[in-house]
Design an enzyme around this catalytic site. Structure first.
Site, PDB file in Angstrom:
ATOM      1  N   HIS A   1      13.244  -2.277   4.421  1.00 33.77           N
ATOM      2  CA  HIS A   1      13.543  -1.815   3.067  1.00 33.77           C
ATOM      3  C   HIS A   1      14.674  -0.796   2.995  1.00 33.77           C
ATOM      4  O   HIS A   1      15.315  -0.684   1.960  1.00 33.77           O
ATOM      5  CB  HIS A   1      12.281  -1.249   2.411  1.00 33.77           C
TER       6      HIS A   1
ATOM      7  N   ARG B   1       1.505   4.135   6.115  1.00 29.62           N
ATOM      8  CA  ARG B   1       1.898   3.300   4.979  1.00 29.62           C
ATOM      9  C   ARG B   1       3.411   3.046   4.965  1.00 29.62           C
ATOM     10  O   ARG B   1       3.871   2.036   4.445  1.00 29.62           O
ATOM     11  CB  ARG B   1       1.444   3.937   3.649  1.00 29.62           C
TER      12      ARG B   1
ATOM     13  N   LYS C   1       0.884   2.109  -6.044  1.00 28.67           N
ATOM     14  CA  LYS C   1       2.175   2.747  -6.322  1.00 28.67           C
ATOM     15  C   LYS C   1       2.657   2.288  -7.691  1.00 28.67           C
ATOM     16  O   LYS C   1       2.714   1.071  -7.965  1.00 28.67           O
ATOM     17  CB  LYS C   1       3.214   2.343  -5.272  1.00 28.67           C
TER      18      LYS C   1
ATOM     19  N   ASN D   1       7.542  -0.401   4.661  1.00 30.19           N
ATOM     20  CA  ASN D   1       8.953  -0.386   4.263  1.00 30.19           C
ATOM     21  C   ASN D   1       9.857  -0.985   5.331  1.00 30.19           C
ATOM     22  O   ASN D   1      11.078  -0.802   5.277  1.00 30.19           O
ATOM     23  CB  ASN D   1       9.380   1.062   3.957  1.00 30.19           C
TER      24      ASN D   1
ATOM     25  N   ARG E   1      -4.031  11.401 -18.578  1.00 30.78           N
ATOM     26  CA  ARG E   1      -4.096  11.679 -17.139  1.00 30.78           C
ATOM     27  C   ARG E   1      -4.763  10.557 -16.340  1.00 30.78           C
ATOM     28  O   ARG E   1      -5.247  10.771 -15.228  1.00 30.78           O
ATOM     29  CB  ARG E   1      -4.824  12.993 -16.852  1.00 30.78           C
TER      30      ARG E   1
ATOM     31  N   HIS F   1      15.181  -8.584  -4.566  1.00 27.56           N
ATOM     32  CA  HIS F   1      14.521  -7.641  -3.654  1.00 27.56           C
ATOM     33  C   HIS F   1      14.049  -8.325  -2.359  1.00 27.56           C
ATOM     34  O   HIS F   1      14.315  -7.845  -1.256  1.00 27.56           O
ATOM     35  CB  HIS F   1      13.345  -6.968  -4.372  1.00 27.56           C
TER      36      HIS F   1
ATOM     37  N   GLU G   1       8.297 -10.807   1.849  1.00 29.80           N
ATOM     38  CA  GLU G   1       7.316  -9.714   1.990  1.00 29.80           C
ATOM     39  C   GLU G   1       6.100 -10.190   2.793  1.00 29.80           C
ATOM     40  O   GLU G   1       5.464  -9.398   3.495  1.00 29.80           O
ATOM     41  CB  GLU G   1       6.874  -9.197   0.616  1.00 29.80           C
TER      42      GLU G   1
ATOM     43  N   HIS H   1      17.233  -1.822   0.421  1.00 31.90           N
ATOM     44  CA  HIS H   1      17.533  -1.044  -0.792  1.00 31.90           C
ATOM     45  C   HIS H   1      19.016  -0.695  -0.856  1.00 31.90           C
ATOM     46  O   HIS H   1      19.606  -0.691  -1.934  1.00 31.90           O
ATOM     47  CB  HIS H   1      16.702   0.242  -0.825  1.00 31.90           C
TER      48      HIS H   1
ATOM     49  N   GLU I   1       0.887   7.617   1.612  1.00 27.89           N
ATOM     50  CA  GLU I   1       2.055   7.454   2.487  1.00 27.89           C
ATOM     51  C   GLU I   1       2.435   8.739   3.218  1.00 27.89           C
ATOM     52  O   GLU I   1       3.566   9.199   3.172  1.00 27.89           O
ATOM     53  CB  GLU I   1       3.260   6.892   1.710  1.00 27.89           C
TER      54      GLU I   1
ATOM     55  N   LYS J   1      -2.297  -5.198   3.746  1.00 27.49           N
ATOM     56  CA  LYS J   1      -1.889  -4.080   2.896  1.00 27.49           C
ATOM     57  C   LYS J   1      -3.106  -3.211   2.563  1.00 27.49           C
ATOM     58  O   LYS J   1      -3.027  -1.978   2.583  1.00 27.49           O
ATOM     59  CB  LYS J   1      -1.204  -4.580   1.625  1.00 27.49           C
TER      60      LYS J   1
HETATM   61  N1  GLY Z   1       5.581  -1.495  -1.176  1.00 23.96           N
HETATM   62  C1  GLY Z   1       5.263  -0.524  -0.226  1.00 23.96           C
HETATM   63  C2  GLY Z   1       3.990   0.199  -0.485  1.00 23.96           C
HETATM   64  O1  GLY Z   1       3.251  -0.178  -1.355  1.00 23.96           O
HETATM   65  O2  GLY Z   1       3.716   1.155   0.172  1.00 23.96           O
END
Ligand code: GLY
Length: 364
Positions: free
Chosen positions: A252, A245, A147, A249, A125, A269, A189, A256, A241, A231
């Site tokens: 994106h 957050r 993430k 994107n 966990r 990407h 990015e 995507h 998010e 960030k």
């Molecule tokens: N790559 C987008 C984020 O980390 O929220």
């Protein structure tokens, strides 16, 4: 003289520090500092491991002679970011007999970081994960913010967890061996942070475009630190998010869709995000939210950085739209996009009319 290091602190419930500078992989004390126990698993891929895994392991062992350290190496590439790859990392932790104070070191680009981070999130966990990103893209985005995920045949990053790293060590010296195309992808990015929250950063990037493309160490370190600071601030305020957050994107949803439609064999990407940001700016303009001039400036900067800004030939607008309907950022209410009201001012917009998106795609 050793170039100075930069640090960015990420606050919140699980604070950690991002360290940026050359030679971090050779710094035994820095590498070993996050270790709480006597076990570590080094996860890497078969492109990065031959270059840096031996040195990293040797430094860790030198700093902590009592450490039991195993290495798990994946085939390089997005195709490894699967439940099968994840299961391999879990098997490696089981073989190590990893306890709760074990630490996973993720040495590589986004694929390694996401998969190793997810294994660390799940083992007992949750055990510590130290991110040691080796691509610019991973340094400015995926290694920061917690993430973690693997892909399914149905889509990217569909199985994952939020699991903040214990530390991020971005060794800028490794960027010297990064292929130019991957460097440019990472710069897409970097541009994103300017686009969403920091218009003066876009001017700075314009002024330093040549230096960045020439791998200038100081310029890269500054670009990474400034990106990470943005960030860090955003994920500290919205780690899971629920709101802000999502601004990360920007570009994106279009990006995507392009990646999915091309089957990951076309634009990478960062390149897809570059095209996606131009389209998101154009969508904002079509919706009457943003001036055309800002979109044009963004496009010109991306061109200067050697990034694509137009939809690749032969992509069908309706098919791209179908991918966007399935995007995990889409909500029950309809299409959701990150748009801007001009450079440095992004916002989430729900219920975007499909007709506007189709118009943008057809014109591109
Ligand atoms: N790559 C987008 C984020 O980390 O929220």
């Amino acid at each position: 003289m050793t170039a100075p290091r930069k640090t960015v602190d990420v606050g919140g419930d699980s604070p950690y520090t991002i360290t940026i500078g050359p030679g971090l992989i050779d710094d035994a004390a820095l590498l070993a500092a996050p270790l709480r126990g006597r076990q570590a698993l080094l996860v890497s891929d078969d492109r990065v491991a031959p270059l840096y895994a031996g040195a990293l392991a040797a430094r860790l062992r030198a700093a902590r002679p009592e450490l039991t350290l195993e290495t798990f190496v994946l085939p390089a590439g997005e195709a490894s970011k699967t439940l099968r790859g994840f299961s391999g990392a879990i098997d490696a932790l089981a073989a190590l007999g990893a306890r709760r104070d074990a630490c996973v070191y993720a040495l590589g680009g986004g694929v390694v970081g996401d998969l190793a981070g997810f294994a660390a999130a799940c083992w007992m966990r949750g055990v510590d994960c130290v991110q040691v990103p080796t691509s610019l893209l991973a340094m400015v985005d995926s290694s920061v913010g917690g993430k973690t995920a693997v892909d399914l045949p149905q889509g990217k990053n569909l199985v994952g967890a939020f699991h903040p790293p214990r530390a991020v060590l971005a060794d800028t010296a490794v960027l010297r061996s990064l292929p130019p195309r991957e460097l440019r992808a990472g710069l897409a990015e970097v541009v994103k942070y300017g686009a969403i929250v920091d218009a003066p950063f876009l001017d700075w990037l314009d002024a330093h475009a040549e230096a960045l493309l020439a791998h200038d160490a100081d310029a890269l370190a500054e670009a990474i630190a400034r990106s990470c600071a943005h960030k860090a601030a955003i994920v500290e305020r919205d780690p899971l998010e629920h709101g802000e957050r999502a601004l990360l994107n920007f570009g994106h949803t279009f990006g995507h869709a392009i990646e999915t439609e091309q089957g990951y064999g076309g634009l990478n990407h960062g390149e897809a995000v570059a095209v996606g940001m131009v389209l998101a700016a154009r969508l904002s303009e079509v919706l009457g939210l943003a001036p055309a001039a800002d979109g044009e400036r963004l496009r010109a900067l991306l061109v200067r950085l050697g990034l694509p800004v137009a939809l690749p030939e032969g992509l069908d607008a309706e098919r791209l739209l179908a991918h966007m309907r399935l995007d995990k950022k889409a909500q029950a209410g309809g299409l959701r996009f990150i748009v801007w009201t001009g450079a440095g001012r992004a916002q989430v917009l729900s219920d975007v009319p499909e007709s506007a998106v189709i118009d943008v795609l057809r014109a591109a």
